[in-house]
Every structure is written in C-alpha cells, then in structure tokens.
Design a protein around this motif. Structure first.
Motif, PDB file in Angstrom:
ATOM      1  N   VAL A 237       0.835  -1.205   0.000  1.00  0.00           N
ATOM      2  CA  VAL A 237       0.000   0.000   0.000  1.00  0.00           C
ATOM      3  C   VAL A 237       0.866   1.250   0.000  1.00  0.00           C
ATOM      4  N   LEU A 238       1.955   1.230   0.772  1.00  0.00           N
ATOM      5  CA  LEU A 238       2.839   2.394   0.826  1.00  0.00           C
ATOM      6  C   LEU A 238       3.471   2.680  -0.533  1.00  0.00           C
ATOM      7  N   VAL A 239       3.915   1.639  -1.228  1.00  0.00           N
ATOM      8  CA  VAL A 239       4.520   1.819  -2.553  1.00  0.00           C
ATOM      9  C   VAL A 239       3.504   2.395  -3.536  1.00  0.00           C
ATOM     10  N   ILE A 240       2.266   1.905  -3.496  1.00  0.00           N
ATOM     11  CA  ILE A 240       1.217   2.411  -4.384  1.00  0.00           C
ATOM     12  C   ILE A 240       0.964   3.891  -4.114  1.00  0.00           C
ATOM     13  N   ILE A 241       0.914   4.262  -2.840  1.00  0.00           N
ATOM     14  CA  ILE A 241       0.658   5.656  -2.469  1.00  0.00           C
ATOM     15  C   ILE A 241       1.814   6.553  -2.889  1.00  0.00           C
ATOM     16  N   VAL A 242       3.038   6.099  -2.650  1.00  0.00           N
ATOM     17  CA  VAL A 242       4.204   6.892  -3.047  1.00  0.00           C
ATOM     18  C   VAL A 242       4.225   7.090  -4.559  1.00  0.00           C
ATOM     19  N   ALA A 243       3.875   6.043  -5.313  1.00  0.00           N
ATOM     20  CA  ALA A 243       3.830   6.152  -6.775  1.00  0.00           C
ATOM     21  C   ALA A 243       2.805   7.196  -7.205  1.00  0.00           C
ATOM     22  N   PHE A 244       1.648   7.216  -6.537  1.00  0.00           N
ATOM     23  CA  PHE A 244       0.615   8.197  -6.876  1.00  0.00           C
ATOM     24  C   PHE A 244       1.090   9.613  -6.559  1.00  0.00           C
ATOM     25  N   VAL A 245       1.639   9.809  -5.379  1.00  0.00           N
ATOM     26  CA  VAL A 245       2.071  11.154  -4.973  1.00  0.00           C
ATOM     27  C   VAL A 245       3.174  11.669  -5.885  1.00  0.00           C
ATOM     28  N   VAL A 246       4.155  10.815  -6.168  1.00  0.00           N
ATOM     29  CA  VAL A 246       5.252  11.225  -7.045  1.00  0.00           C
ATOM     30  C   VAL A 246       4.743  11.536  -8.451  1.00  0.00           C
ATOM     31  N   SER A 247       3.778  10.749  -8.936  1.00  0.00           N
ATOM     32  CA  SER A 247       3.250  10.962 -10.283  1.00  0.00           C
ATOM     33  C   SER A 247       2.463  12.260 -10.394  1.00  0.00           C
ATOM     34  N   TRP A 248       1.668  12.572  -9.379  1.00  0.00           N
ATOM     35  CA  TRP A 248       0.762  13.710  -9.463  1.00  0.00           C
ATOM     36  C   TRP A 248       1.316  14.997  -8.862  1.00  0.00           C
ATOM     37  N   LEU A 249       2.393  14.914  -8.097  1.00  0.00           N
ATOM     38  CA  LEU A 249       2.929  16.116  -7.457  1.00  0.00           C
ATOM     39  C   LEU A 249       3.358  17.187  -8.459  1.00  0.00           C
ATOM     40  N   PRO A 250       4.147  16.863  -9.503  1.00  0.00           N
ATOM     41  CA  PRO A 250       4.530  17.914 -10.462  1.00  0.00           C
ATOM     42  C   PRO A 250       3.327  18.585 -11.106  1.00  0.00           C
ATOM     43  N   PHE A 251       2.318  17.797 -11.490  1.00  0.00           N
ATOM     44  CA  PHE A 251       1.134  18.374 -12.108  1.00  0.00           C
ATOM     45  C   PHE A 251       0.427  19.335 -11.157  1.00  0.00           C
ATOM     46  N   ASN A 252       0.267  18.928  -9.901  1.00  0.00           N
ATOM     47  CA  ASN A 252      -0.421  19.779  -8.933  1.00  0.00           C
ATOM     48  C   ASN A 252       0.345  21.061  -8.659  1.00  0.00           C
ATOM     49  N   VAL A 253       1.670  20.999  -8.697  1.00  0.00           N
ATOM     50  CA  VAL A 253       2.477  22.213  -8.524  1.00  0.00           C
ATOM     51  C   VAL A 253       2.243  23.179  -9.684  1.00  0.00           C
ATOM     52  N   PHE A 254       2.326  22.678 -10.909  1.00  0.00           N
ATOM     53  CA  PHE A 254       2.106  23.540 -12.078  1.00  0.00           C
ATOM     54  C   PHE A 254       0.668  24.055 -12.120  1.00  0.00           C
ATOM     55  N   LYS A 255      -0.271  23.214 -11.720  1.00  0.00           N
ATOM     56  CA  LYS A 255      -1.663  23.643 -11.741  1.00  0.00           C
ATOM     57  C   LYS A 255      -1.900  24.764 -10.737  1.00  0.00           C
ATOM     58  N   THR A 256      -1.296  24.640  -9.559  1.00  0.00           N
ATOM     59  CA  THR A 256      -1.437  25.689  -8.546  1.00  0.00           C
ATOM     60  C   THR A 256      -0.868  27.009  -9.046  1.00  0.00           C
ATOM     61  N   ILE A 257       0.284  26.942  -9.688  1.00  0.00           N
ATOM     62  CA  ILE A 257       0.892  28.160 -10.240  1.00  0.00           C
ATOM     63  C   ILE A 257      -0.015  28.774 -11.290  1.00  0.00           C
ATOM     64  N   LEU A 258      -0.581  27.926 -12.155  1.00  0.00           N
ATOM     65  CA  LEU A 258      -1.459  28.414 -13.213  1.00  0.00           C
ATOM     66  C   LEU A 258      -2.699  29.089 -12.651  1.00  0.00           C
ATOM     67  N   ILE A 259      -3.343  28.451 -11.667  1.00  0.00           N
ATOM     68  CA  ILE A 259      -4.549  29.032 -11.074  1.00  0.00           C
ATOM     69  C   ILE A 259      -4.235  30.349 -10.380  1.00  0.00           C
ATOM     70  N   ALA A 260      -3.102  30.392  -9.665  1.00  0.00           N
ATOM     71  CA  ALA A 260      -2.713  31.625  -8.984  1.00  0.00           C
ATOM     72  C   ALA A 260      -2.503  32.767  -9.975  1.00  0.00           C
TER      73      ALA A 260
END
Length: 343
Positions: A237-260
C-alpha cells in the motif's frame, strides 16, 4: 498568433508567445498516450479479472484494489481521443459531448484514485493500530459501503468538468478547452486541489506515522506469520501511495501556479509561459503513467497477487492443456494448483 490548449487538465489559451510547445510534441505526446493506454488497459483488466475471481482468501484491501483498477481502466479508455487530438496539433474532431465526457472521466478518476488510496491507508491504520476496535469498520459490508460513497463523491466532484469544458472554434481549428477566465471555476479548481491531493496526503502521512510508531513498539507477543503478512501488505500500500504522490505532485504544482496566475491576472513573460506550458505537458503525461503503474507494482511486489494470478492461469489453461495432451494439468514435478503457496 498561436493558441495552445492543454489536453488535461488546464489546457487553455495563453498569451501570444512562440515555441511554447515541446519539440516533436505532436509525435511524442500521442506515442506516450497510446503506450499508457495499451499497458494500462491490459494491466488493469488483468487485475480486475484476477482479483474479482472467487477465492476464499480474498483480503479486504482487495476490494479497494479492484475499484482502483476499474477507475484506471475507464480512464485509459479516454486516452486514444486525446492522443489523436495531440497528433493533430490539439484539433478536436470528436464533438462537444466527448470533449466534456472524457474530461469528466479524467476528473472522476483523479478523485476516486486518491480517495481509494486514502481508504487503503486508513484500512492499514485500523489493521495495525486499532486492530481490536475496528471489526465493524473493516467488515466487508462497511468496505463496500465506503467504495459506493467514494464513487458517488467522485462523480459529484467531477461535475465542474462537464460544465466548464467545451469545444471552441479558433479559426479553422476546434479545440477542447475549458473556460479559463471563470473566477468560479478557478476557485473550484483550488478546492478540488485541496480535496484531491493536499488533504488526502495529510491523512495518509498521519496514518503511516501512527503505524510506524506502533510497529516500533509492538505490544506483547505477536504471531510471526501474521506480523509478516501485515508488514508485507503495509509495504504494498505504501509503494502504491508513493507512486501516486510522485506521479501527481509535479502536475499539482504547475496547476497551482497556473490558477494563482489566473486569479491575480498576472502577465507572464514569454519564458514563464514556455516553462508553464511545457511543464503542464510533461507533468500531465507523468501523472497519466500512474494508471498503468499499479498493475506492475502488484506483479513485482505482491506475492498474494502473483499467487492468485498463477492459480487463475493454471485454472484457465490447465484444462485446455489436459485436453490437448491427454495428461493431467500439472507440471513435471507433480505440482498441482493447490501446491503453490504465498511466499
């Protein structure tokens, strides 16, 4: 001037600036999308078939795994539309309905994925930290009810994608884009970012911190086999969660910058626009990879899944081999299906 619409999730018209797209973008992006589609479709379909097959040793966490695979399977089925669009310089030829619906499926997948992962973390927390107080919460009935609630919540939270996504005419081009100048939509996007990433990650971290504290100070004598299975499930479960966070973190960072930038009506330089546009392109592809990562994790790390897959394959192909060869469906060493055990 050139208009760039981002395939997902914030592809919209930026200020005039040449060379915002990646080199060979109309070749690289479609190729990646179709690779993700084929691997994700086959992998998640296999997970669903194998996990859903009747078995007396099915784990409670497998219910979340099956639902997670269903969400990923439905999502990857939309990627061929985006891949064809990317190959045509973002030209959308599939009509307004598919523009809205495919964007909606992506949004629902994003919410359901993180919600199921959060529930998997809470399940591990209850199994390790609150083992004696969680019999009802970890019952089959409660887990199924939780999955239904997650699907309903994800379906509801994805509705803004239906409302604010549309096909727009740009000269001779038709682009599947969103209403980027809507303050309401940008506010909803910030709330969605909090609900679909920040809050779940906080809950997941809290659960695993409590689990680690508990494992470092085990109460009394523990059954070695039970403890080993618990730690193994925890690791998966931990590996699955880490894979999700690592995969989506860059997108969420860029999205936050875009919305701001949109909320503050910021005027970006050409270099900033290029960085943002290319960052969204690459981070979207990286996020989509997560939909075909989970089956690989199960195959390489989950002994229980490999055992189930082996039983399924032997049960499916064994009778056919027996009919063709006239011999028992077993290996030369005399092993039958029931001879295999979880390592």
């Amino acid at each position: 001037s050139e208009n760039y619409t981002y395939l997902y999730p914030d592809w919209h018209e930026l200020l005039d600036c040449p060379q915002k797209s990646l080199p060979w973008q109309s070749v690289i992006i479609p190729t990646l999308y179709f690779l993700i589609f084929f691997t994700g479709f086959i992998g998640n379909l296999c997970v669903i078939v194998i996990m859903a097959s009747k078995h007396k040793n099915r784990r409670l966490v497998d219910t979340f795994v099956i639902n997670l695979a269903v969400a990923d399977l439905v999502f990857v089925c939309t990627l061929p539309f985006w891949g064809i669009s990317a190959a045509k310089e973002n030209q959308w030829d599939f009509g307004d309905f598919l523009c809205k619906f495919s964007s909606y499926v992506i949004a629902v997948n994003r919410f359901s994925n993180i919600f199921f992962l959060t529930c998997m973390s809470v399940d591990r927390y209850l199994a390790v930290v609150r083992m004696l107080d969680s019999r009802y919460l970890r019952s089959n009935q409660c887990v199924r009810l939780t999955c239904c609630v997650i699907w309903l919540a994800s379906i509801a939270l994805g509705v803004p994608s239906l409302i604010y996504r549309r096909v727009e005419e740009n000269g001779a081009a038709r682009l599947c884009t969103e209403i980027a100048d809507s303050a309401v939509f940008n506010g909803i996007s910030l709330v969605a970012l909090f609900l679909a990433f920040v809050l779940p990650v906080v809950i997941i971290v809290a659960c695993y911190c409590s689990i680690l504290v508990k494992l470092r100070n085990p109460p009394g004598l523990q059954n070695p086999k039970t403890e080993q299975r618990r730690r193994h499930s925890l690791k998966i479960v931990l590996v699955i969660i880490v894979a999700f966070v690592v995969s989506w973190l860059p997108f969420n960072v860029f999205k936050t910058i875009l919305i701001a930038c949109q909320l503050q009506f910021a005027s970006l330089s050409c270099a900033s626009q290029t960085t943002l546009a290319r960052g969204l392109t690459l981070s979207s592809c990286f996020a989509f990879l997560n939909s075909c990562a989970n089956p690989a994790i199960y195959i390489f790390l989950d002994h229980h899944f490999r055992h189930r897959a082996l039983r399924f394959c032997l049960g499916w192909f064994g009778p056919q081999i027996k009919r063709r060869s006239g011999a028992p469906a077993a290996s030369s060493s005399g092993l039958t299906i029931d001879s295999y055990s979880v390592s």
